[in-house]
Design an enzyme around this catalytic site. Sequence first.
Site, PDB file in Angstrom:
ATOM      1  N   HIS A  77      19.424  23.210   5.937  1.00 15.79           N
ATOM      2  CA  HIS A  77      18.297  23.021   6.867  1.00 15.79           C
ATOM      3  C   HIS A  77      17.911  24.320   7.553  1.00 15.79           C
ATOM      4  O   HIS A  77      17.236  24.296   8.578  1.00 15.79           O
ATOM      5  CB  HIS A  77      18.652  21.947   7.899  1.00 15.79           C
ATOM      6  CG  HIS A  77      18.876  20.594   7.288  1.00 15.79           C
ATOM      7  ND1 HIS A  77      17.858  19.818   6.802  1.00 15.79           N
ATOM      8  CD2 HIS A  77      20.019  19.917   7.035  1.00 15.79           C
ATOM      9  CE1 HIS A  77      18.352  18.701   6.297  1.00 15.79           C
ATOM     10  NE2 HIS A  77      19.671  18.748   6.414  1.00 15.79           N
TER      11      HIS A  77
ATOM     12  N   TRP B 140      32.609  43.719  38.745  1.00 14.04           N
ATOM     13  CA  TRP B 140      31.875  43.371  37.513  1.00 14.04           C
ATOM     14  C   TRP B 140      30.448  43.144  37.983  1.00 14.04           C
ATOM     15  O   TRP B 140      30.151  42.144  38.622  1.00 14.04           O
ATOM     16  CB  TRP B 140      32.490  42.114  36.884  1.00 14.04           C
ATOM     17  CG  TRP B 140      31.946  41.792  35.531  1.00 14.04           C
ATOM     18  CD1 TRP B 140      32.388  42.267  34.334  1.00 14.04           C
ATOM     19  CD2 TRP B 140      30.863  40.889  35.228  1.00 14.04           C
ATOM     20  NE1 TRP B 140      31.643  41.717  33.315  1.00 14.04           N
ATOM     21  CE2 TRP B 140      30.709  40.873  33.825  1.00 14.04           C
ATOM     22  CE3 TRP B 140      30.016  40.093  36.004  1.00 14.04           C
ATOM     23  CZ2 TRP B 140      29.744  40.090  33.196  1.00 14.04           C
ATOM     24  CZ3 TRP B 140      29.054  39.324  35.368  1.00 14.04           C
ATOM     25  CH2 TRP B 140      28.933  39.327  33.967  1.00 14.04           C
TER      26      TRP B 140
ATOM     27  N   GLU C 170      32.903  38.020  20.231  1.00  8.38           N
ATOM     28  CA  GLU C 170      33.411  38.519  21.516  1.00  8.38           C
ATOM     29  C   GLU C 170      34.155  39.837  21.387  1.00  8.38           C
ATOM     30  O   GLU C 170      33.999  40.722  22.213  1.00  8.38           O
ATOM     31  CB  GLU C 170      34.417  37.508  22.112  1.00  8.38           C
ATOM     32  CG  GLU C 170      33.818  36.359  22.858  1.00  8.38           C
ATOM     33  CD  GLU C 170      34.900  35.431  23.402  1.00  8.38           C
ATOM     34  OE1 GLU C 170      34.842  35.113  24.590  1.00  8.38           O
ATOM     35  OE2 GLU C 170      35.803  35.015  22.654  1.00  8.38           O
TER      36      GLU C 170
ATOM     37  N   ASN D  79      33.442  39.475  46.316  1.00  9.70           N
ATOM     38  CA  ASN D  79      33.260  38.790  45.029  1.00  9.70           C
ATOM     39  C   ASN D  79      32.177  37.752  45.223  1.00  9.70           C
ATOM     40  O   ASN D  79      32.205  37.026  46.226  1.00  9.70           O
ATOM     41  CB  ASN D  79      34.534  38.046  44.594  1.00  9.70           C
ATOM     42  CG  ASN D  79      35.637  38.976  44.181  1.00  9.70           C
ATOM     43  OD1 ASN D  79      35.458  40.190  44.144  1.00  9.70           O
ATOM     44  ND2 ASN D  79      36.787  38.411  43.864  1.00  9.70           N
ATOM     45  N   GLY D  80      31.261  37.637  44.255  1.00  9.68           N
ATOM     46  CA  GLY D  80      30.250  36.586  44.332  1.00  9.68           C
ATOM     47  C   GLY D  80      28.849  37.153  44.361  1.00  9.68           C
ATOM     48  O   GLY D  80      28.620  38.327  44.035  1.00  9.68           O
TER      49      GLY D  80
ATOM     50  N   LYS E 211      34.961  33.917  18.772  1.00  7.91           N
ATOM     51  CA  LYS E 211      36.040  34.925  18.849  1.00  7.91           C
ATOM     52  C   LYS E 211      35.592  36.214  18.169  1.00  7.91           C
ATOM     53  O   LYS E 211      35.778  37.301  18.705  1.00  7.91           O
ATOM     54  CB  LYS E 211      37.316  34.444  18.158  1.00  7.91           C
ATOM     55  CG  LYS E 211      38.148  33.409  18.840  1.00  7.91           C
ATOM     56  CD  LYS E 211      38.882  33.869  20.064  1.00  7.91           C
ATOM     57  CE  LYS E 211      37.992  33.715  21.271  1.00  7.91           C
ATOM     58  NZ  LYS E 211      38.108  32.601  22.092  1.00  7.91           N
TER      59      LYS E 211
ATOM     60  N   ARG F 222      40.805  40.545  34.336  1.00 11.54           N
ATOM     61  CA  ARG F 222      39.639  39.709  34.608  1.00 11.54           C
ATOM     62  C   ARG F 222      38.343  40.339  34.088  1.00 11.54           C
ATOM     63  O   ARG F 222      37.325  39.665  34.017  1.00 11.54           O
ATOM     64  CB  ARG F 222      39.514  39.474  36.120  1.00 11.54           C
ATOM     65  CG  ARG F 222      40.701  38.729  36.698  1.00 11.54           C
ATOM     66  CD  ARG F 222      40.701  38.801  38.204  1.00 11.54           C
ATOM     67  NE  ARG F 222      39.565  38.121  38.773  1.00 11.54           N
ATOM     68  CZ  ARG F 222      39.574  36.856  39.176  1.00 11.54           C
ATOM     69  NH1 ARG F 222      40.667  36.143  39.063  1.00 11.54           N
ATOM     70  NH2 ARG F 222      38.517  36.316  39.696  1.00 11.54           N
TER      71      ARG F 222
ATOM     72  N   GLU G 272      34.284  28.091  17.445  1.00 15.68           N
ATOM     73  CA  GLU G 272      35.235  28.927  18.178  1.00 15.68           C
ATOM     74  C   GLU G 272      35.550  30.196  17.380  1.00 15.68           C
ATOM     75  O   GLU G 272      35.675  31.278  17.951  1.00 15.68           O
ATOM     76  CB  GLU G 272      36.501  28.105  18.475  1.00 15.68           C
ATOM     77  CG  GLU G 272      37.658  28.847  19.101  1.00 15.68           C
ATOM     78  CD  GLU G 272      37.349  29.473  20.455  1.00 15.68           C
ATOM     79  OE1 GLU G 272      36.246  29.288  20.999  1.00 15.68           O
ATOM     80  OE2 GLU G 272      38.230  30.199  20.971  1.00 15.68           O
TER      81      GLU G 272
ATOM     82  N   LYS H 149      37.049  37.859  32.352  1.00 16.81           N
ATOM     83  CA  LYS H 149      37.953  36.748  32.083  1.00 16.81           C
ATOM     84  C   LYS H 149      37.567  35.495  32.876  1.00 16.81           C
ATOM     85  O   LYS H 149      37.281  34.461  32.311  1.00 16.81           O
ATOM     86  CB  LYS H 149      39.392  37.178  32.401  1.00 16.81           C
ATOM     87  CG  LYS H 149      40.434  36.106  32.119  1.00 16.81           C
ATOM     88  CD  LYS H 149      40.593  35.873  30.629  1.00 16.81           C
ATOM     89  CE  LYS H 149      41.500  34.726  30.293  1.00 16.81           C
ATOM     90  NZ  LYS H 149      41.316  34.297  28.898  1.00 16.81           N
TER      91      LYS H 149
ATOM     92  N   CYS I 269      35.072  40.140  39.240  1.00 17.54           N
ATOM     93  CA  CYS I 269      35.527  40.972  40.348  1.00 17.54           C
ATOM     94  C   CYS I 269      36.871  40.522  40.872  1.00 17.54           C
ATOM     95  O   CYS I 269      37.208  39.346  40.831  1.00 17.54           O
ATOM     96  CB  CYS I 269      34.562  40.875  41.509  1.00 17.54           C
ATOM     97  SG  CYS I 269      32.971  41.537  41.159  1.00 17.54           S
TER      98      CYS I 269
HETATM   99  N1  HGA Z   1      27.431  40.860  43.583  1.00 21.21           N
HETATM  100  C1  HGA Z   1      28.450  41.876  43.707  1.00 21.21           C
HETATM  101  C2  HGA Z   1      29.802  41.355  43.279  1.00 21.21           C
HETATM  102  C3  HGA Z   1      29.798  40.887  41.847  1.00 21.21           C
HETATM  103  C4  HGA Z   1      30.947  39.998  41.423  1.00 21.21           C
HETATM  104  O1  HGA Z   1      31.567  39.257  42.198  1.00 21.21           O
HETATM  105  N2  HGA Z   1      31.274  39.963  40.102  1.00 21.21           N
HETATM  106  O2  HGA Z   1      32.296  39.132  39.620  1.00 21.21           O
HETATM  107  C5  HGA Z   1      28.054  43.128  42.953  1.00 21.21           C
HETATM  108  O3  HGA Z   1      27.235  43.091  42.031  1.00 21.21           O
HETATM  109  O4  HGA Z   1      28.588  44.188  43.277  1.00 21.21           O
END
Ligand code: HGA
Length: 610
Positions: free
Chosen positions: A506, A74, A490, A99-100, A487, A27, A483, A605, A2
Amino acid sequence: MCGIVGAIADRDVVPVLIEGLKRLEYRGYDSAGIAVLDGEQVRRVRRTGRVAEMESAAQSEGFRARLGIGHTRWATHGGVTEANAHPHVSFGELAVVHNGIIENHDEQREVLRAKGYAFESQTDTEVIAHLIHFHQSQGADLLAAVQKAVQELVGAYAIAVVSKREPGRLIAARMGCPLLVGLGEGENFIASDVSAILQATRQVIFLEEGDTAEITRESVRVFNAAGAAVERDVHMSDVSLASLELGPYRHFMQKEIHEQPRAIADTIEAVMDANAFNPLLFGADAENVLRDVEGVQILACGTSYYAGLTARYWIEAISGLPCSVEIASEYRYRKAVANPKHLIVTISQSGETLDTMEALKYAKSLGHDRTLSICNVPESAIPRASRLVYYTRAGAEIGVASTKAFTTQLVALFTLAATLAKLHGRLDVEQEGQYLDALRFLPGSVQHALNLEPQVTAWAERFAPKQHALFLGRGVHYPIALEGALKLKEISYIHAEAYPAGELKHGPLALVDAAMPVVVIAPNDALLEKVKSNMQEVRARGGELFVFTDEDSQFGPSEGVHVIRAPRHVGVLSPVVHAIPVQMLAYHAALARGTDVDKPRNLAKSVTVE
Ligand code: HGA
């Protein structure tokens, strides 16, 4: 993950918010939105998908304002829907971006429901909006309401809040997630990452854990967790705007792969200037911290973890110190036995990887006070929480799949191994000179590896239709196989696994048949003959081999064995050179499959949530 941006100015801030959100796109995100104060109204627009879609909607709805906040989401709590996109509002009066993760959101939601609040989303964030609204309704002003609300939150947050009751200010708060204030002339900004506001200002204040800030057009006031007004230093950001531009390249990942000779040269510049492995490279206090360490514990996630695994070979072989490497999200939740004489090394490109930060905090709580951060973003949270730091100078890395951050981490870690060896009396002058030469020639060797791109591209075409791939390596090249597999999965979404080549028999050998491409990292080192035997095991089962080696190995192609040779074996730094072709293989396989190379699905990111 986020991203947050906010602005208060005497001009239309909508273009500032949109530009800022575009700068945060790298990000990784799944939806975007802005909320502005337009006269007496909080207006918001949100869209799943790209910022550009949200921008078109904002334009067609005629959004203009002097105060606003924006967000790229996100999702962690609640699916990717417009209703879950930020900003979240409470009674149309105030808007919040976050964010969080709020860990006690269920319990807060019940309390708020009982007070008459209705929820429109499944997010944890919406409880923040209602909680602030509740405190406002009890008579608190916006700043006090935010300060009271955050006291009731358990978890991690960076938030920005606007309210129609107080149209002249923007309130911000952080705990566990980064947030900074940008200082302009008669206008001020907030952002989760300085790149979001570089077009407007380079002067920034990094908020500290538990801080709240009140931002008006003319002033910024910061309060600590106890609510006391505090002064925070103003920094001048030196992040370059050019590093945020794509230039002539098709993707940031391609640009960043090709920037590696320069990024490595910049990262070792201080070593070359000193012409010695000098502890001062790691900070003023480094000699005291490093001289009598008895071992090294590396903590990291993803690609940085693989850099750590590579470093373990160097640290034990060169310095003679025991070294262990652990995934940060595992370490932080187990009962670890601490030896305060061990050096804790955290590796994070962004310096804000949440699991790595929490692992560092946990290590400190166990009594570790010798801490070193290897990081690419100056002033970010992890280096600020560490006693020593070595900044890789890769420049901004925008592509989600790490490339130049990885190889510059490797040279930083090699420098650490040599410095520890010197401090522990295990590096004589002649050997030091040889290692310095190895570093000096490295950017050139990496450039030679980049020149292999046409051959790697031809291989990538053959990988594109595959569903699975196996990567093998031995010794210090085994982490490069890991790695390479990471890559490939991803960005091309081809399922790939890596094994130490000696492990093949093995278990994974059961997977090998004519449909399974097997990539082997096989430079001319002491293990080459062993690797050749492992390759025979693959050929005997009809597996197709794709071998990255070097001129010195004298290894040539044969039926079912494709070979690409880097010019010459570069000795101890060979893993850095061999990282290049596996990056290019993943990039070109992804191009051939038509995936979104810079923004692979489901990935972000800076991983700022658990
Ligand atoms: N928990 C919040 C924000 C998610 C977040 O910070 N993502 O990096 C949500 O789900 O909207």
